[in-house]
Design a protein around this motif. Sequence first.
Motif, PDB file in Angstrom:
ATOM      1  N   ALA A 197      -6.437 -17.187  -4.793  1.00  0.00           N
ATOM      2  CA  ALA A 197      -5.990 -16.871  -6.151  1.00  0.00           C
ATOM      3  C   ALA A 197      -4.526 -17.281  -6.363  1.00  0.00           C
ATOM      4  O   ALA A 197      -4.168 -17.782  -7.433  1.00  0.00           O
ATOM      5  N   HIS A 198      -3.682 -17.079  -5.333  1.00  0.00           N
ATOM      6  CA  HIS A 198      -2.281 -17.523  -5.464  1.00  0.00           C
ATOM      7  C   HIS A 198      -2.253 -19.017  -5.822  1.00  0.00           C
ATOM      8  O   HIS A 198      -1.471 -19.454  -6.666  1.00  0.00           O
ATOM      9  N   ILE A 199      -3.115 -19.792  -5.161  1.00  0.00           N
ATOM     10  CA  ILE A 199      -3.139 -21.251  -5.411  1.00  0.00           C
ATOM     11  C   ILE A 199      -3.694 -21.548  -6.807  1.00  0.00           C
ATOM     12  O   ILE A 199      -3.157 -22.356  -7.559  1.00  0.00           O
ATOM     13  N   ALA A 210       3.038 -19.168   0.643  1.00  0.00           N
ATOM     14  CA  ALA A 210       3.988 -18.408   1.453  1.00  0.00           C
ATOM     15  C   ALA A 210       4.230 -17.057   0.800  1.00  0.00           C
ATOM     16  O   ALA A 210       4.768 -16.983  -0.309  1.00  0.00           O
ATOM     17  N   SER A 211       3.806 -16.003   1.485  1.00  0.00           N
ATOM     18  CA  SER A 211       3.951 -14.665   0.898  1.00  0.00           C
ATOM     19  C   SER A 211       4.452 -13.695   1.964  1.00  0.00           C
ATOM     20  O   SER A 211       4.919 -14.114   3.026  1.00  0.00           O
ATOM     21  N   GLY A 212       4.315 -12.398   1.681  1.00  0.00           N
ATOM     22  CA  GLY A 212       4.779 -11.400   2.638  1.00  0.00           C
ATOM     23  C   GLY A 212       3.836 -11.269   3.830  1.00  0.00           C
ATOM     24  O   GLY A 212       4.230 -10.786   4.891  1.00  0.00           O
ATOM     25  N   MET A 225       4.838 -13.885  -7.602  1.00  0.00           N
ATOM     26  CA  MET A 225       4.588 -12.620  -6.896  1.00  0.00           C
ATOM     27  C   MET A 225       3.184 -12.141  -7.285  1.00  0.00           C
ATOM     28  O   MET A 225       2.581 -12.673  -8.213  1.00  0.00           O
ATOM     29  N   ASP A 226       2.683 -11.114  -6.597  1.00  0.00           N
ATOM     30  CA  ASP A 226       1.323 -10.644  -6.847  1.00  0.00           C
ATOM     31  C   ASP A 226       1.115 -10.273  -8.315  1.00  0.00           C
ATOM     32  O   ASP A 226       1.953  -9.598  -8.922  1.00  0.00           O
ATOM     33  N   ASN A 227       0.010 -10.718  -8.861  1.00  0.00           N
ATOM     34  CA  ASN A 227      -0.332 -10.446 -10.270  1.00  0.00           C
ATOM     35  C   ASN A 227      -1.839 -10.542 -10.412  1.00  0.00           C
ATOM     36  O   ASN A 227      -2.527 -11.051  -9.517  1.00  0.00           O
ATOM     37  N   HIS A 259     -10.518 -13.976  -3.669  1.00  0.00           N
ATOM     38  CA  HIS A 259      -9.770 -14.132  -2.420  1.00  0.00           C
ATOM     39  C   HIS A 259      -8.284 -14.230  -2.789  1.00  0.00           C
ATOM     40  O   HIS A 259      -7.882 -15.150  -3.515  1.00  0.00           O
ATOM     41  N   HIS A 260      -7.498 -13.272  -2.307  1.00  0.00           N
ATOM     42  CA  HIS A 260      -6.101 -13.168  -2.740  1.00  0.00           C
ATOM     43  C   HIS A 260      -5.296 -14.460  -2.501  1.00  0.00           C
ATOM     44  O   HIS A 260      -4.529 -14.885  -3.380  1.00  0.00           O
ATOM     45  N   MET A 261      -5.473 -15.099  -1.337  1.00  0.00           N
ATOM     46  CA  MET A 261      -4.675 -16.292  -1.041  1.00  0.00           C
ATOM     47  C   MET A 261      -5.127 -17.488  -1.870  1.00  0.00           C
ATOM     48  O   MET A 261      -4.313 -18.293  -2.315  1.00  0.00           O
ATOM     49  N   ALA A 269      -3.371 -12.039 -13.151  1.00  0.00           N
ATOM     50  CA  ALA A 269      -3.787 -13.260 -13.864  1.00  0.00           C
ATOM     51  C   ALA A 269      -4.356 -14.257 -12.856  1.00  0.00           C
ATOM     52  O   ALA A 269      -5.376 -14.911 -13.111  1.00  0.00           O
ATOM     53  N   MET A 270      -3.715 -14.362 -11.688  1.00  0.00           N
ATOM     54  CA  MET A 270      -4.201 -15.306 -10.672  1.00  0.00           C
ATOM     55  C   MET A 270      -5.593 -14.888 -10.166  1.00  0.00           C
ATOM     56  O   MET A 270      -6.425 -15.731  -9.846  1.00  0.00           O
ATOM     57  N   ILE A 271      -5.852 -13.598 -10.132  1.00  0.00           N
ATOM     58  CA  ILE A 271      -7.175 -13.101  -9.708  1.00  0.00           C
ATOM     59  C   ILE A 271      -8.209 -13.499 -10.770  1.00  0.00           C
ATOM     60  O   ILE A 271      -9.346 -13.881 -10.452  1.00  0.00           O
TER      61      ILE A 271
HETATM   62 ZN    ZN Z   1       0.192 -12.204  -2.583  1.00  0.00          ZN
END
Ligand code: ZN
Length: 342
Positions: free
Chosen positions: A117-119, A142-144, A309-311, A113-115, A313-315
């Motif tokens: 994963a950011h966390i 907080a993203s785009g 920013m999107d990457n 889940h992209h959001m 590694a977080m995934i």
């Molecule tokens: Zn993102």
Amino acid sequence: MISTAPCLLAIESSCDDTAAAVLCGLEVKSNVVSSQWMHTKYGGVVPELASRAHQTAIVEVVEKALQEADIKLYEIDGIVCTQGPGLLGSLLVGHSFAKSLSLALGIPFYNAHHMRAHILAHFLQTGPNHPGPSFPFLCLTASGGHTQLVVMRHPLEMEIIGETMDDAVGEAFDKAAKMLRLGYPGGPHIDRWAQGGRSDAFAFAKPKISGLQYSFSGLKTSILQVLTKEFGPSIEYPESLLPDLCASIQKALLDHLIEKVMKAMEETKLSTLAIAGGVSANSSLRSQLTEIAKEKGWSLFLPPMAFTMDNAAMIGADGYFQWLYGEASPLSSSAQARPEAS
Ligand code: ZN
Ligand code: KG4
């Protein structure tokens, strides 16, 4: 199931970055991002161009991630890929590629889940002693595409207690930058130009929205109205005013963002705060929250710049926690523009 932490290949293609990473446990072995600069001239991401560019880049990006990690494909224990949220055409490229690879190699596949994963990027091992925030904690993501206040009680469970009712804050940064013809993505430009500017030089209408919700669309309209009133319909502003303009716009956006963070911390009585997503790279947001946290006695977690920013590694971090607490995803699962929060 393997008992030692697995080495996962992680793939991210939800928007305009094609990214791949290799993680062994939470240790990042490689983190490759190929950004699509062709959107710059349009002032925003063109979905059709983005999916085609993912098609062109994905094989090379994955090969590079394996090479930099010095690992062979047959040594990978599982594959994790962003399922959503994001642009469907873009997601489908990474998702189909990742599922095919897991089928060919006969190894587990995980939907990320992209959001979330950011966390979870906060738990990536960036040094010998980096345990990440302790649970429960509040995260401003907080993203785009999103602006969310999330209570995290467990790595795989997000409780969204507040979010934007219209535009995301990153989108508001991007649109304001477009009005000033600063290029895309606009957030980093506004951040840079704002340094040394007077944040009280221009005033904009304050968003009026109750509770823990956000609203940025009225503020965006107010910015447009002020700019056209001051500089005419084609917004021909003198470059000497750019620092003041950027500082004032940035202040208006961050004031709204921070006000709700403070409210959420008060209401939830949590004492650990994290921020995540592209906007968490903002220098003023980082320094203001550092000051506030010191004053309030909160533990504050700011992500390393490479993971804002999107990457991919977080995934990989999302995949690691699913390996630890969850289960592999079926190969019949599909990419989703708006997946369930948890
Ligand atoms: Zn993102
Ligand atoms: O998380 P992200 O890379 O992609 C999405 O999932 O949307 O976030 C991108 C957003 C863009 O809107 C960009 O303008 C914003 O993050 N951003 C910033 C900064 N760096 C990136 N906004 C404000 N200040 C920055 N320094």
